[in-house]
Design a protein around this motif. Structure first.
Motif, PDB file in Angstrom:
ATOM      1  N   LYS A 120       5.840   3.848   8.235  1.00 54.83           N
ATOM      2  CA  LYS A 120       6.968   4.624   7.721  1.00 54.83           C
ATOM      3  C   LYS A 120       6.774   4.952   6.241  1.00 54.83           C
ATOM      4  CE  LYS A 120      10.086   2.597  11.057  1.00 54.83           C
ATOM      5  NZ  LYS A 120      11.123   1.620  11.300  1.00 54.83           N
ATOM      6  N   VAL A 121       6.359   3.967   5.458  1.00 52.14           N
ATOM      7  CA  VAL A 121       6.180   4.180   4.015  1.00 52.14           C
ATOM      8  C   VAL A 121       5.091   5.215   3.759  1.00 52.14           C
ATOM      9  CG1 VAL A 121       5.544   3.101   1.815  1.00 52.14           C
ATOM     10  CG2 VAL A 121       7.019   1.872   3.430  1.00 52.14           C
ATOM     11  N   ARG A 122       4.023   5.163   4.519  1.00 56.03           N
ATOM     12  CA  ARG A 122       2.923   6.114   4.328  1.00 56.03           C
ATOM     13  C   ARG A 122       3.348   7.559   4.592  1.00 56.03           C
ATOM     14  NH1 ARG A 122      -0.960   2.025   7.457  1.00 56.03           N
ATOM     15  NH2 ARG A 122      -1.600   0.744   5.678  1.00 56.03           N
ATOM     16  N   GLU A 123       4.431   7.745   5.329  1.00 58.12           N
ATOM     17  CA  GLU A 123       4.943   9.087   5.611  1.00 58.12           C
ATOM     18  C   GLU A 123       5.873   9.604   4.516  1.00 58.12           C
ATOM     19  OE1 GLU A 123       6.687   8.839   9.497  1.00 58.12           O
ATOM     20  OE2 GLU A 123       4.744   8.564  10.468  1.00 58.12           O
ATOM     21  N   GLU A 124       6.271   8.752   3.584  1.00 57.78           N
ATOM     22  CA  GLU A 124       7.136   9.186   2.495  1.00 57.78           C
ATOM     23  C   GLU A 124       6.401  10.215   1.637  1.00 57.78           C
ATOM     24  OE1 GLU A 124       9.310   4.838   2.100  1.00 57.78           O
ATOM     25  OE2 GLU A 124       8.337   5.684   0.340  1.00 57.78           O
ATOM     26  N   GLU A 125       7.121  11.233   1.222  1.00 61.15           N
ATOM     27  CA  GLU A 125       6.523  12.324   0.454  1.00 61.15           C
ATOM     28  C   GLU A 125       5.795  11.834  -0.798  1.00 61.15           C
ATOM     29  OE1 GLU A 125       7.973  16.184  -2.088  1.00 61.15           O
ATOM     30  OE2 GLU A 125       9.206  15.494  -0.410  1.00 61.15           O
ATOM     31  N   GLY A 126       6.365  10.872  -1.501  1.00 66.75           N
ATOM     32  CA  GLY A 126       5.783  10.407  -2.756  1.00 66.75           C
ATOM     33  C   GLY A 126       4.877   9.204  -2.642  1.00 66.75           C
ATOM     34  N   SER A 127       4.606   8.743  -1.426  1.00 67.79           N
ATOM     35  CA  SER A 127       3.739   7.581  -1.232  1.00 67.79           C
ATOM     36  C   SER A 127       2.287   8.024  -1.235  1.00 67.79           C
ATOM     37  CB  SER A 127       4.069   6.889   0.092  1.00 67.79           C
ATOM     38  OG  SER A 127       3.174   5.831   0.336  1.00 67.79           O
ATOM     39  N   LEU A 128       1.496   7.479  -2.161  1.00 64.49           N
ATOM     40  CA  LEU A 128       0.078   7.806  -2.256  1.00 64.49           C
ATOM     41  C   LEU A 128      -0.806   6.745  -1.612  1.00 64.49           C
ATOM     42  CD1 LEU A 128       0.011   9.138  -5.936  1.00 64.49           C
ATOM     43  CD2 LEU A 128       0.366  10.426  -3.800  1.00 64.49           C
ATOM     44  N   ALA A 129      -0.321   5.505  -1.584  1.00 61.76           N
ATOM     45  CA  ALA A 129      -1.078   4.411  -0.953  1.00 61.76           C
ATOM     46  C   ALA A 129      -0.117   3.299  -0.571  1.00 61.76           C
ATOM     47  CB  ALA A 129      -2.144   3.872  -1.895  1.00 61.76           C
ATOM     48  N   PHE A 130      -0.363   2.695   0.572  1.00 68.02           N
ATOM     49  CA  PHE A 130       0.369   1.509   1.008  1.00 68.02           C
ATOM     50  C   PHE A 130      -0.612   0.733   1.871  1.00 68.02           C
ATOM     51  CE2 PHE A 130       3.320  -1.182   3.251  1.00 68.02           C
ATOM     52  CZ  PHE A 130       4.322  -1.403   2.332  1.00 68.02           C
ATOM     53  N   ASP A 131      -1.423  -0.095   1.207  1.00 66.46           N
ATOM     54  CA  ASP A 131      -2.518  -0.810   1.847  1.00 66.46           C
ATOM     55  C   ASP A 131      -2.167  -2.280   1.998  1.00 66.46           C
ATOM     56  OD1 ASP A 131      -3.973   1.590   1.798  1.00 66.46           O
ATOM     57  OD2 ASP A 131      -4.768   1.136  -0.186  1.00 66.46           O
ATOM     58  N   VAL A 132      -2.278  -2.781   3.218  1.00 69.71           N
ATOM     59  CA  VAL A 132      -1.880  -4.153   3.546  1.00 69.71           C
ATOM     60  C   VAL A 132      -3.131  -5.020   3.691  1.00 69.71           C
ATOM     61  CG1 VAL A 132      -0.649  -5.604   5.201  1.00 69.71           C
ATOM     62  CG2 VAL A 132       0.158  -3.261   4.745  1.00 69.71           C
ATOM     63  N   TYR A 133      -3.116  -6.165   3.012  1.00 72.28           N
ATOM     64  CA  TYR A 133      -4.233  -7.106   3.049  1.00 72.28           C
ATOM     65  C   TYR A 133      -3.719  -8.526   3.265  1.00 72.28           C
ATOM     66  CZ  TYR A 133      -6.700  -3.363   0.579  1.00 72.28           C
ATOM     67  OH  TYR A 133      -7.242  -2.166   0.228  1.00 72.28           O
ATOM     68  N   THR A 134      -4.613  -9.378   3.750  1.00 77.76           N
ATOM     69  CA  THR A 134      -4.392 -10.814   3.664  1.00 77.76           C
ATOM     70  C   THR A 134      -5.513 -11.368   2.793  1.00 77.76           C
ATOM     71  OG1 THR A 134      -5.644 -11.249   5.690  1.00 77.76           O
ATOM     72  CG2 THR A 134      -3.242 -11.083   5.897  1.00 77.76           C
ATOM     73  N   LYS A 135      -5.221 -12.466   2.139  1.00 79.23           N
ATOM     74  CA  LYS A 135      -6.214 -13.103   1.274  1.00 79.23           C
ATOM     75  C   LYS A 135      -7.256 -13.774   2.165  1.00 79.23           C
ATOM     76  CE  LYS A 135      -6.329 -16.167  -2.718  1.00 79.23           C
ATOM     77  NZ  LYS A 135      -5.518 -17.072  -3.551  1.00 79.23           N
ATOM     78  N   ALA A 136      -8.525 -13.495   1.924  1.00 81.20           N
ATOM     79  CA  ALA A 136      -9.597 -14.018   2.773  1.00 81.20           C
ATOM     80  C   ALA A 136      -9.566 -15.547   2.860  1.00 81.20           C
ATOM     81  CB  ALA A 136     -10.951 -13.542   2.257  1.00 81.20           C
ATOM     82  N   SER A 137      -9.267 -16.207   1.756  1.00 81.62           N
ATOM     83  CA  SER A 137      -9.270 -17.675   1.743  1.00 81.62           C
ATOM     84  C   SER A 137      -7.927 -18.277   2.178  1.00 81.62           C
ATOM     85  CB  SER A 137      -9.618 -18.174   0.337  1.00 81.62           C
ATOM     86  OG  SER A 137      -8.622 -17.765  -0.591  1.00 81.62           O
ATOM     87  N   HIS A 138      -6.920 -17.429   2.424  1.00 79.55           N
ATOM     88  CA  HIS A 138      -5.596 -17.921   2.817  1.00 79.55           C
ATOM     89  C   HIS A 138      -4.908 -16.825   3.642  1.00 79.55           C
ATOM     90  CE1 HIS A 138      -1.929 -20.125   2.785  1.00 79.55           C
ATOM     91  NE2 HIS A 138      -1.360 -19.537   1.750  1.00 79.55           N
ATOM     92  N   PRO A 139      -5.220 -16.739   4.952  1.00 80.05           N
ATOM     93  CA  PRO A 139      -4.779 -15.613   5.764  1.00 80.05           C
ATOM     94  C   PRO A 139      -3.262 -15.463   5.936  1.00 80.05           C
ATOM     95  CG  PRO A 139      -6.183 -17.107   7.041  1.00 80.05           C
ATOM     96  CD  PRO A 139      -6.111 -17.642   5.654  1.00 80.05           C
ATOM     97  N   ARG A 140      -2.498 -16.454   5.535  1.00 81.37           N
ATOM     98  CA  ARG A 140      -1.036 -16.290   5.585  1.00 81.37           C
ATOM     99  C   ARG A 140      -0.505 -15.606   4.333  1.00 81.37           C
ATOM    100  NH1 ARG A 140       2.201 -20.601   5.616  1.00 81.37           N
ATOM    101  NH2 ARG A 140       0.669 -22.080   4.868  1.00 81.37           N
ATOM    102  N   ALA A 141      -1.369 -15.407   3.324  1.00 77.45           N
ATOM    103  CA  ALA A 141      -0.975 -14.741   2.077  1.00 77.45           C
ATOM    104  C   ALA A 141      -1.194 -13.235   2.231  1.00 77.45           C
ATOM    105  CB  ALA A 141      -1.775 -15.289   0.906  1.00 77.45           C
ATOM    106  N   PHE A 142      -0.110 -12.486   2.198  1.00 73.53           N
ATOM    107  CA  PHE A 142      -0.161 -11.032   2.343  1.00 73.53           C
ATOM    108  C   PHE A 142      -0.063 -10.377   0.977  1.00 73.53           C
ATOM    109  CE2 PHE A 142       0.832 -12.386   6.536  1.00 73.53           C
ATOM    110  CZ  PHE A 142       0.429 -11.377   7.384  1.00 73.53           C
TER     111      PHE A 142
END
Length: 97
Positions: free
Chosen positions: A29-51
């Motif tokens: 949904k956020v990526r479809e916002e007119e003014g959204s240029l990036a919304f990239d989701v990651y988890t920390k490699a050493s702690h996969p519960r950390a977003f």
């Protein structure tokens, strides 16, 4: 000037799959916002519960429009009991020029 930030939160033990599902749904949904240029989701490699979510908006107005989007409140309400923090920790970033 672009509005850039890093949002961070940690899924509670056992909630990481539900958190991933929620954030990926929200990201679409956020990526479809007119003014959204990036919304990239990651988890920390050493702690996969950390977003970590890297967000870039066209400008302050686009960021404010994002905050007022009707799906933001329900997303945050659903996320709150699934994460360790009270809310996402936001770090606003400035480019080095």
């Amino acid at each position: 000037m672009n509005k850039t930030l890093l949002a961070e939160f940690t899924a509670r033990e056992g909630a990481e799959d539900e958190v991933a599902r929620l954030i990926l749904e929200y990201a679409q949904k956020v990526r479809e916002e007119e003014g959204s240029l990036a919304f990239d989701v990651y988890t920390k490699a050493s702690h996969p519960r950390a977003f970590w979510i890297f967000e870039v908006y066209r400008d302050e107005d686009a960021f404010q429009a994002h905050l007022k989007a009707p799906y933001g409140g329900p997303f945050n309400t659903a996320l709150a009991p699934l994460i360790e923090e009270d809310a996402s920790v936001l770090t606003f970033l400035n480019p080095v020029t």
